[in-house]
Every structure is written in structure tokens, then in C-alpha cells.
Design a protein around this motif. Structure first.
Motif, PDB file in Angstrom:
ATOM      1  N   LEU A   1       0.822  -1.208   0.000  1.00 46.06           N
ATOM      2  CA  LEU A   1       0.000   0.000   0.000  1.00 46.06           C
ATOM      3  C   LEU A   1       0.857   1.260   0.000  1.00 46.06           C
ATOM      4  N   SER A   2       2.050   1.170   0.568  1.00 47.09           N
ATOM      5  CA  SER A   2       2.922   2.346   0.594  1.00 47.09           C
ATOM      6  C   SER A   2       3.218   2.851  -0.819  1.00 47.09           C
ATOM      7  N   TYR A   3       3.372   1.930  -1.778  1.00 47.74           N
ATOM      8  CA  TYR A   3       3.590   2.346  -3.159  1.00 47.74           C
ATOM      9  C   TYR A   3       2.400   3.146  -3.677  1.00 47.74           C
ATOM     10  N   VAL A   4       1.204   2.668  -3.394  1.00 49.55           N
ATOM     11  CA  VAL A   4      -0.013   3.340  -3.865  1.00 49.55           C
ATOM     12  C   VAL A   4      -0.155   4.711  -3.210  1.00 49.55           C
ATOM     13  N   LEU A   5       0.058   4.772  -1.897  1.00 46.29           N
ATOM     14  CA  LEU A   5      -0.091   6.038  -1.179  1.00 46.29           C
ATOM     15  C   LEU A   5       0.971   7.050  -1.599  1.00 46.29           C
ATOM     16  N   ILE A   6       2.204   6.607  -1.746  1.00 47.05           N
ATOM     17  CA  ILE A   6       3.268   7.522  -2.161  1.00 47.05           C
ATOM     18  C   ILE A   6       2.991   8.067  -3.555  1.00 47.05           C
ATOM     19  N   SER A   7       2.369   7.252  -4.418  1.00 48.44           N
ATOM     20  CA  SER A   7       2.050   7.717  -5.772  1.00 48.44           C
ATOM     21  C   SER A   7       0.893   8.706  -5.795  1.00 48.44           C
ATOM     22  N   GLY A   8       0.267   8.928  -4.639  1.00 49.36           N
ATOM     23  CA  GLY A   8      -0.810   9.909  -4.556  1.00 49.36           C
ATOM     24  C   GLY A   8      -2.195   9.326  -4.724  1.00 49.36           C
ATOM     25  N   HIS A   9      -2.343   8.015  -4.528  1.00 51.83           N
ATOM     26  CA  HIS A   9      -3.636   7.376  -4.706  1.00 51.83           C
ATOM     27  C   HIS A   9      -4.019   6.581  -3.457  1.00 51.83           C
ATOM     28  N   MET A  10      -5.123   5.847  -3.556  1.00 53.58           N
ATOM     29  CA  MET A  10      -5.650   5.089  -2.429  1.00 53.58           C
ATOM     30  C   MET A  10      -6.175   3.759  -2.938  1.00 53.58           C
ATOM     31  N   ASP A  11      -6.223   2.744  -2.051  1.00 56.94           N
ATOM     32  CA  ASP A  11      -6.780   1.442  -2.414  1.00 56.94           C
ATOM     33  C   ASP A  11      -7.586   0.884  -1.242  1.00 56.94           C
ATOM     34  N   LEU A  12      -8.906   0.843  -1.412  1.00 54.21           N
ATOM     35  CA  LEU A  12      -9.795   0.303  -0.394  1.00 54.21           C
ATOM     36  C   LEU A  12     -10.242  -1.119  -0.702  1.00 54.21           C
ATOM     37  N   SER A  13      -9.675  -1.717  -1.743  1.00 51.97           N
ATOM     38  CA  SER A  13     -10.090  -3.068  -2.132  1.00 51.97           C
ATOM     39  C   SER A  13      -9.133  -4.146  -1.632  1.00 51.97           C
ATOM     40  N   ILE A  14      -8.219  -3.778  -0.755  1.00 53.37           N
ATOM     41  CA  ILE A  14      -7.188  -4.701  -0.284  1.00 53.37           C
ATOM     42  C   ILE A  14      -7.792  -5.960   0.325  1.00 53.37           C
ATOM     43  N   GLY A  15      -8.743  -5.774   1.234  1.00 52.44           N
ATOM     44  CA  GLY A  15      -9.323  -6.913   1.929  1.00 52.44           C
ATOM     45  C   GLY A  15      -9.991  -7.896   0.986  1.00 52.44           C
ATOM     46  N   ALA A  16     -10.753  -7.376   0.026  1.00 49.45           N
ATOM     47  CA  ALA A  16     -11.442  -8.243  -0.929  1.00 49.45           C
ATOM     48  C   ALA A  16     -10.449  -8.964  -1.834  1.00 49.45           C
ATOM     49  N   GLN A  17      -9.368  -8.291  -2.191  1.00 47.22           N
ATOM     50  CA  GLN A  17      -8.335  -8.939  -3.010  1.00 47.22           C
ATOM     51  C   GLN A  17      -7.696 -10.106  -2.256  1.00 47.22           C
ATOM     52  N   VAL A  18      -7.444  -9.907  -0.973  1.00 48.43           N
ATOM     53  CA  VAL A  18      -6.870 -10.980  -0.152  1.00 48.43           C
ATOM     54  C   VAL A  18      -7.825 -12.171  -0.109  1.00 48.43           C
ATOM     55  N   SER A  19      -9.102 -11.891   0.114  1.00 48.37           N
ATOM     56  CA  SER A  19     -10.101 -12.966   0.193  1.00 48.37           C
ATOM     57  C   SER A  19     -10.164 -13.758  -1.107  1.00 48.37           C
ATOM     58  N   PHE A  20     -10.230 -13.052  -2.239  1.00 44.19           N
ATOM     59  CA  PHE A  20     -10.375 -13.733  -3.528  1.00 44.19           C
ATOM     60  C   PHE A  20      -9.118 -14.524  -3.890  1.00 44.19           C
ATOM     61  N   ALA A  21      -7.950 -13.929  -3.685  1.00 46.20           N
ATOM     62  CA  ALA A  21      -6.698 -14.629  -3.992  1.00 46.20           C
ATOM     63  C   ALA A  21      -6.544 -15.866  -3.110  1.00 46.20           C
ATOM     64  N   GLY A  22      -6.991 -15.780  -1.854  1.00 45.88           N
ATOM     65  CA  GLY A  22      -6.925 -16.927  -0.964  1.00 45.88           C
ATOM     66  C   GLY A  22      -7.828 -18.063  -1.423  1.00 45.88           C
ATOM     67  N   LEU A  23      -9.021 -17.729  -1.858  1.00 43.85           N
ATOM     68  CA  LEU A  23      -9.944 -18.740  -2.377  1.00 43.85           C
ATOM     69  C   LEU A  23      -9.353 -19.435  -3.595  1.00 43.85           C
ATOM     70  N   MET A  24      -8.741 -18.651  -4.467  1.00 47.29           N
ATOM     71  CA  MET A  24      -8.156 -19.226  -5.681  1.00 47.29           C
ATOM     72  C   MET A  24      -6.933 -20.084  -5.364  1.00 47.29           C
ATOM     73  N   ALA A  25      -6.136 -19.649  -4.394  1.00 42.11           N
ATOM     74  CA  ALA A  25      -4.940 -20.423  -4.020  1.00 42.11           C
ATOM     75  C   ALA A  25      -5.316 -21.812  -3.514  1.00 42.11           C
ATOM     76  N   ILE A  26      -6.411 -21.889  -2.763  1.00 39.21           N
ATOM     77  CA  ILE A  26      -6.863 -23.181  -2.248  1.00 39.21           C
ATOM     78  C   ILE A  26      -7.563 -23.994  -3.338  1.00 39.21           C
ATOM     79  N   THR A  27      -8.446 -23.364  -4.090  1.00 42.07           N
ATOM     80  CA  THR A  27      -9.217 -24.071  -5.118  1.00 42.07           C
ATOM     81  C   THR A  27      -8.329 -24.675  -6.190  1.00 42.07           C
ATOM     82  N   LEU A  28      -7.356 -23.907  -6.659  1.00 46.38           N
ATOM     83  CA  LEU A  28      -6.524 -24.350  -7.779  1.00 46.38           C
ATOM     84  C   LEU A  28      -5.659 -25.558  -7.426  1.00 46.38           C
ATOM     85  N   GLN A  29      -5.445 -25.800  -6.146  1.00 48.26           N
ATOM     86  CA  GLN A  29      -4.656 -26.965  -5.758  1.00 48.26           C
ATOM     87  C   GLN A  29      -5.375 -28.290  -6.033  1.00 48.26           C
ATOM     88  N   ASN A  30      -6.700 -28.197  -6.297  1.00 49.12           N
ATOM     89  CA  ASN A  30      -7.457 -29.391  -6.673  1.00 49.12           C
ATOM     90  C   ASN A  30      -7.230 -29.784  -8.134  1.00 49.12           C
TER      91      ASN A  30
END
Length: 319
Positions: free
Chosen positions: A55-84
Motif C-alpha cells: 500500500l505504501s507504493y499506492v499512497l506515495i504515488s498519490g492514490h488510495m486502495d480500499l479493495s485490499i481486503g477483498a483482493q486478499v479474500s479472492f486470492a486466498g480462495l483461488m490459491a486453495i481451489t486451484l490446488q485441486n
């Protein structure tokens, strides 16, 4: 002389704040400066730390990211699912790629819409709703069981020796890599200049669109890394596992001295901010603070940190 002292205090405010919290903790709790407690603080800092340095990269560039939590959730689901469907190593690589794609989606929309900090805040709030809805639709609200791979389980729970866990090592390595890029490369200089004055940088020939896009790309990859560590550590993937991480990451970044107005801060300071926030939480837990008491304290600390940053910026302009 007064301005020099104030400037020095501002530059080292994150270290001073961490020192103050540690001193207060040592006064009120005998168990704070124990190996077990310090180890616990470092372990608890890892996932938030990985997100915050991204997030420091995003903030230093002058922007914001409020989707962090949802990205973590989705990437986690995919990491587990794809192992099947594929080997665990390939699933991890795909999860990292999915994180990069989510970051690219945020960055691409913000670039195409020419959004400023306020615009990026609302756009990523929208993508947060989108990614969250996809997670819930995919799982129907249920938690996916954890990986059966011993290798995957060790990512979040393995240790080197008795005290140093793999997540701590991952956090440390990523912090060094991102700090070197931010502090020692041409891209890092462009990142700071873009956040400080985007229009001036654009007129000077700096590709501010590329800088913005890369910062969100890095953020997406850090979300995926966090998701892999998290799902490994808790042995499962929850569609709401990442909820709340975005606000904690913002608080940690601000405590580390990163300005929400862009251009000011560093990855190293962001990492210190994470430790500071975790020390604060640890102290409140040791003293028996309940959750709403902790939120009050965190809210007050955030308000004071942002107010201090705003005051310092106005002081610099007057000077």
C-alpha cells in the motif's frame, strides 16, 4: 533552529512513536519484553506488514486502495481451489498472477478515468464491493477447507529454529526488495515525484500513468502473497477473510509517516508503522482492553497522525 528541530522530529516521528509505545508497554506490563511476546508481535505483524508495504507504493504515488481486503479474500480462495487441479507450486504462481490481475484492474480503471486521490478512493471502494460479491457468490458464504499439502502448510506455520517463522522471513525479504526499489531506483524517484506533484511530473516527461499502474500491480501481488500466508496459517479460505485489512493497513502506513496526500514516506517507515500498530494492539491486549476500547484508541491515534501530517505540510508551505 526551531524549524530544523521540528523537521527532525517529523522525519523520525515513527521511531519516536514506537519507542514511546514500547516504554509505556514495559511500564504497565512485565511480560512485554519477553522473547515469547516479541516473537508473537512479529508473527502478528507479518500479514498486515506485507499489505502495508504494498500500500505504501499506492499512497506515495498519490492514490488510495480500499479493495485490499477483498483482493486478499479472492486470492486466498483461488490459491486453495486451484490446488485441486494442479500442483501446489503452480497454484501458488497462479494465485500471485490473479493478485496481479486484480491490481491491474484497479490501476487500469484509475488511469483510464484520470482519477485523482479522491477518485481512486471511490473506484477501489467499488472494486472492493465487486471482488467481495464474487467471493461470496463463489463459496455461497462457506469456508473452503485448507490445503492437504505439507509444503503449503509450512508457508504460514513453519519456523527456522525455535522463534523465527517463515511469514516473518517473507515479510522481511519483501520489505527489503520493495525498499530498495523505492529508495534506490529511477522508478522509486518517479514514484515520489508523481505523488508530490503529478501534473508537474507529467509535463516534465515522466510517465505518471505507468507509475500509477505499477504501484497498483505491486499492491495486487502483495495481496496475493498475504492470501497465501493467511490461508496456509489458518488452514482454510474464508470469503470474508480479508475484511478490515484495508483500514489497518492505512492506519499502519500513516503511523509510519506516509502522507495520504502522496509523495512523502518510504517502505521502511511503513514497516515500522506496522510494528508500532501491532505493539499498540499487543499492549492493549495485555492490559485487558476489549475490542471497542481498542478501536477508540486506534481512531484517536489515526486522527492525531493525520492531523500532524497536515500541520507539517502547511508549515512547509509557509516556510
Amino acid at each position: 533552529m526551531k524549524d530544523k528541530i521540528l523537521g527532525s522530529v517529523y522525519r523520525h516521528a515513527n521511531i519516536l512513536l514506537l519507542a514511546v509505545f514500547c516504554i509505556v508497554a514495559a511500564i504497565f506490563s512485565d511480560s512485554f519484553f519477553t522473547v515469547r511476546n516479541i516473537t508473537n508481535i512479529l508473527k502478528q505483524s507479518c500479514m498486515l506488514g506485507i499489505l502495508t508495504i504494498g500500500l505504501s507504493y499506492v499512497l506515495i504515488s498519490g492514490h488510495m486502495d480500499l479493495s485490499i481486503g477483498a483482493q486478499v479474500s479472492f486470492a486466498g480462495l483461488m490459491a486453495i481451489t486451484l490446488q485441486n487441479y494442479m500442483p501446489v507450486g503452480a497454484a501458488i504462481i497462479c494465485a500471485l498472477a490473479i493478485g496481479a490481475v486484480m491490481g491491474a484492474v484497479n490501476g487500469g480503471i484509475i488511469i483510464l478515468s484520470h482519477a485523482d486521490s479522491g477518485g481512486s478512493l471511490m473506484i477501489t471502494f467499488g472494486t472492493n464491493l465487486l471482488f467481495s460479491a464474487i467471493c461470496l457468490l463463489y463459496t455461497q458464504g462457506f469456508t473452503l477447507p485448507g490445503s492437504e499439502s505439507e509444503f503449503y502448510s509450512q508457508i504460514g506455520m513453519g519456523t527456522v529454529g525455535r522463534y523465527i517463522s517463515y511469514p516473518v522471513i517473507i515479510f522481511a525479504i519483501l520489505t527489503v526488495i520493495l525498499a530498495v526499489i523505492e529508495g534506490k531506483t529511477k522508478f522509486g524517484r518517479e514514484l515520489h515525484m508523481t505523488g508530490y506533484n503529478q501534473e508537474c511530473c507529467r509535463l516534465s516527461g515522466i510517465n505518471t500513468r505507468k507509475v500509477t499502474f505499477v504501484s497498483y500491480l505491486v499492491m495486487g501481488i502483495m495481496c496475493a502473497v498475504t492470501a497465501i500466508v493467511l490461508t496456509s496459517r489458518v488452514s482454510g479460505a474464508n470469503p470474508t477473510a480479508g475484511d478490515g485489512y484495508e483500514m489497518d493497513a492505512i492506519v499502519a502506513a500513516v503511523l509510519g509517516g506516509i502522507s495520504l496526500n502522496g509523495g512523502i514516506g518510504s517502505v521502511g517507515k511503513a514497516a515500522v508503522g506496522v510494528i508500532t500498530l501491532q505493539v499498540l494492539s499487543n499492549v492493549m491486549n495485555l492490559l485487558g482492553f476489549v475490542s471497542y476500547d481498542q478501536n477508540i484508541v486506534k481512531g484517536v491515534v489515526l486522527i492525531l497522525a493525520i492531523s500532524f501530517d497536515a500541520w507539517n505540510r502547511s508549515r512547509m508551505k509557509r516556510a
